[in-house]
Design an enzyme around this catalytic site. Sequence first.
Site, PDB file in Angstrom:
ATOM      1  N   ASP A 210       5.804  -1.643   7.520  1.00 23.30           N
ATOM      2  CA  ASP A 210       5.353  -1.528   6.135  1.00 23.30           C
ATOM      3  C   ASP A 210       4.323  -0.401   6.030  1.00 23.30           C
ATOM      4  O   ASP A 210       3.448  -0.262   6.894  1.00 23.30           O
ATOM      5  CB  ASP A 210       4.746  -2.862   5.675  1.00 23.30           C
ATOM      6  N   ILE A 211       4.417   0.370   4.971  1.00 22.38           N
ATOM      7  CA  ILE A 211       3.534   1.521   4.794  1.00 22.38           C
ATOM      8  C   ILE A 211       2.092   1.083   4.505  1.00 22.38           C
ATOM      9  O   ILE A 211       1.147   1.848   4.718  1.00 22.38           O
ATOM     10  CB  ILE A 211       4.082   2.427   3.650  1.00 22.38           C
TER      11      ILE A 211
ATOM     12  N   ASN B  18       9.695 -12.343  -0.982  1.00 24.09           N
ATOM     13  CA  ASN B  18       9.265 -12.419  -2.380  1.00 24.09           C
ATOM     14  C   ASN B  18      10.485 -12.244  -3.274  1.00 24.09           C
ATOM     15  O   ASN B  18      11.307 -11.346  -3.042  1.00 24.09           O
ATOM     16  CB  ASN B  18       8.230 -11.329  -2.668  1.00 24.09           C
TER      17      ASN B  18
ATOM     18  N   VAL C  71       9.677  -4.141  -4.699  1.00 23.41           N
ATOM     19  CA  VAL C  71      10.864  -3.342  -4.369  1.00 23.41           C
ATOM     20  C   VAL C  71      12.075  -4.260  -4.506  1.00 23.41           C
ATOM     21  O   VAL C  71      12.202  -5.249  -3.768  1.00 23.41           O
ATOM     22  CB  VAL C  71      10.776  -2.758  -2.946  1.00 23.41           C
TER      23      VAL C  71
ATOM     24  N   HIS D 181      14.401  -7.973   0.986  1.00 24.78           N
ATOM     25  CA  HIS D 181      13.775  -7.705   2.289  1.00 24.78           C
ATOM     26  C   HIS D 181      12.958  -8.898   2.725  1.00 24.78           C
ATOM     27  O   HIS D 181      12.453  -9.653   1.897  1.00 24.78           O
ATOM     28  CB  HIS D 181      12.894  -6.460   2.234  1.00 24.78           C
ATOM     29  N   MET D 182      12.823  -9.027   4.031  1.00 24.49           N
ATOM     30  CA  MET D 182      11.990 -10.074   4.631  1.00 24.49           C
ATOM     31  C   MET D 182      10.781  -9.397   5.270  1.00 24.49           C
ATOM     32  O   MET D 182      10.931  -8.435   6.022  1.00 24.49           O
ATOM     33  CB  MET D 182      12.828 -10.812   5.686  1.00 24.49           C
TER      34      MET D 182
HETATM   35  P1  5GP Z   1       7.495  -6.684  -1.947  1.00 19.99           P
HETATM   36  O1  5GP Z   1       6.175  -6.618  -2.664  1.00 19.99           O
HETATM   37  O2  5GP Z   1       8.616  -6.157  -2.822  1.00 19.99           O
HETATM   38  O3  5GP Z   1       7.824  -8.024  -1.368  1.00 19.99           O
HETATM   39  O4  5GP Z   1       7.347  -5.736  -0.690  1.00 19.99           O
HETATM   40  C1  5GP Z   1       7.525  -4.363  -0.747  1.00 19.99           C
HETATM   41  C2  5GP Z   1       6.803  -3.777   0.442  1.00 19.99           C
HETATM   42  O5  5GP Z   1       7.262  -2.463   0.628  1.00 19.99           O
HETATM   43  C3  5GP Z   1       5.275  -3.710   0.267  1.00 19.99           C
HETATM   44  O6  5GP Z   1       4.644  -4.458   1.296  1.00 19.99           O
HETATM   45  C4  5GP Z   1       4.979  -2.205   0.384  1.00 19.99           C
HETATM   46  O7  5GP Z   1       3.787  -1.926   1.086  1.00 19.99           O
HETATM   47  C5  5GP Z   1       6.206  -1.682   1.102  1.00 19.99           C
HETATM   48  N1  5GP Z   1       6.538  -0.300   0.795  1.00 19.99           N
HETATM   49  C6  5GP Z   1       6.565   0.277  -0.445  1.00 19.99           C
HETATM   50  N2  5GP Z   1       6.952   1.554  -0.357  1.00 19.99           N
HETATM   51  C7  5GP Z   1       7.180   1.801   0.969  1.00 19.99           C
HETATM   52  C8  5GP Z   1       7.615   2.971   1.685  1.00 19.99           C
HETATM   53  O8  5GP Z   1       7.878   4.036   1.134  1.00 19.99           O
HETATM   54  N3  5GP Z   1       7.731   2.844   3.034  1.00 19.99           N
HETATM   55  C9  5GP Z   1       7.442   1.678   3.683  1.00 19.99           C
HETATM   56  N4  5GP Z   1       7.584   1.673   5.013  1.00 19.99           N
HETATM   57  N5  5GP Z   1       7.055   0.563   3.041  1.00 19.99           N
HETATM   58  C10 5GP Z   1       6.921   0.627   1.701  1.00 19.99           C
END
Ligand code: 5GP
Length: 113
Positions: free
Chosen positions: A30-31, A87, A96, A100-101
């Site tokens: 995760d970034i 989520n 996003v 994803h897990m």
């Molecule tokens: P969500 O909030 O949808 O469950 O998780 C999305 C995750 O994607 C977040 O933890 C966010 O930090 C990560 N994320 C968003 N953009 C990027 C990206 O460009 N690269 C990576 N590696 N992770 C990302």
Amino acid sequence: MSDCLFCKIVKGDIPSTNVYKDEQVIAFRDINPAAPTHILIVPNKHIDSVNMLIPDDEPLIGRLFGIAKMLAAQEGIAEGGYRLIVNTGAEAGQTVFHLHMHLLGGRQMKALG
Ligand code: 5GP
Ligand code: ZN
């Protein structure tokens, strides 16, 4: 899904720190990590969220857990414990909309809430 961030990562159009990849699944760091280990385990196929799963996806979803188990061992967090989060929807914090897990570990987790 040409405008989907994780589809672009799957295609290699956006760089990611990959820890696993096969014909069905990619896993990358995760970034914005929320724990010492924070890996996203992502089907290569675009699925918006759990709400869009179909029965044919069930083996793929099982595979996400198998890869989570393997990566937890590889990261050295299998014994101590780790959290797997999916989520689903804006109210849950999904940002996003490509299923994803999250694999989180390496620190003590707080209670859910
Ligand atoms: P969500 O909030 O949808 O469950 O998780 C999305 C995750 O994607 C977040 O933890 C966010 O930090 C990560 N994320 C968003 N953009 C990027 C990206 O460009 N690269 C990576 N590696 N992770 C990302
Ligand atoms: Zn996508």
